[in-house]
Design a protein around this motif. Structure first.
Motif, short mmCIF file in Angstrom:
data_model
loop_
_atom_site.label_atom_id
_atom_site.label_comp_id
_atom_site.label_asym_id
_atom_site.label_seq_id
_atom_site.Cartn_x
_atom_site.Cartn_y
_atom_site.Cartn_z
N VAL A 20 0.84 -1.20 0.00
CA VAL A 20 0.00 0.00 0.00
C VAL A 20 0.87 1.25 0.00
N LEU A 21 1.91 1.26 0.84
CA LEU A 21 2.81 2.41 0.88
C LEU A 21 3.51 2.63 -0.45
N ALA A 22 3.96 1.55 -1.08
CA ALA A 22 4.63 1.67 -2.38
C ALA A 22 3.68 2.23 -3.43
N ALA A 23 2.42 1.78 -3.41
CA ALA A 23 1.43 2.29 -4.37
C ALA A 23 1.15 3.77 -4.15
N LEU A 24 0.97 4.16 -2.90
CA LEU A 24 0.73 5.57 -2.60
C LEU A 24 1.92 6.43 -2.98
N TYR A 25 3.12 5.97 -2.69
CA TYR A 25 4.34 6.71 -2.99
C TYR A 25 4.49 6.92 -4.50
N GLN A 36 9.50 -3.78 -1.29
CA GLN A 36 10.64 -4.32 -0.52
C GLN A 36 11.39 -3.20 0.20
N ALA A 37 11.53 -2.05 -0.45
CA ALA A 37 12.20 -0.92 0.19
C ALA A 37 11.43 -0.47 1.44
N PHE A 38 10.10 -0.45 1.33
CA PHE A 38 9.29 -0.09 2.50
C PHE A 38 9.38 -1.17 3.57
N SER A 39 9.39 -2.42 3.19
CA SER A 39 9.54 -3.51 4.17
C SER A 39 10.86 -3.39 4.92
N SER A 43 11.11 -2.52 8.94
CA SER A 43 11.66 -3.56 9.83
C SER A 43 12.66 -2.99 10.84
N GLN A 44 13.02 -1.72 10.66
CA GLN A 44 13.91 -1.06 11.61
C GLN A 44 13.12 -0.63 12.85
N ARG A 45 13.68 -0.84 14.01
CA ARG A 45 13.01 -0.49 15.28
C ARG A 45 12.69 0.98 15.40
N THR A 46 13.46 1.83 14.74
CA THR A 46 13.30 3.27 14.90
C THR A 46 12.33 3.89 13.89
N VAL A 47 11.66 3.07 13.10
CA VAL A 47 10.76 3.58 12.07
C VAL A 47 9.32 3.20 12.42
N GLY A 48 8.44 4.15 12.27
CA GLY A 48 7.02 3.93 12.49
C GLY A 48 6.23 4.87 11.62
N GLY A 49 4.94 4.78 11.70
CA GLY A 49 4.13 5.69 10.92
C GLY A 49 2.67 5.31 10.90
#
Length: 64
Positions: A20-25, A36-39, A43-49
């Motif tokens: 979904v994020l890739a499609a919106l981007y 895959q780039a969004f995945s 997967s990093q602990r410091t990333v959220g949204g």
């Protein structure tokens, strides 16, 4: 008669939202990021949204 809601819904993002994020981007930028780039990013602990929208996603917010 019912009035449509004007409130936005914020849904916390997870790895399952990468497509979904890739499609919106890709709707807003010439060089899109892959799912895959969004995945990898999510997967990093410091990333959220959050995914933003009403009845369907219309945007997103990522923080690091």
């Amino acid at each position: 008669m019912t009035t449509p809601s004007t409130e936005l819904e914020l849904v916390p993002v997870g790895l399952s939202h990468a497509e979904v994020l890739a499609a919106l981007y890709s709707e807003s930028f010439e060089t899109p990021w892959s799912a895959q780039a969004f995945s990898d990013l999510l997967s990093q602990r410091t990333v959220g949204g959050w995914i933003v929208g009403r009845s369907e996603p219309t945007g997103f917010i990522l923080i690091q």
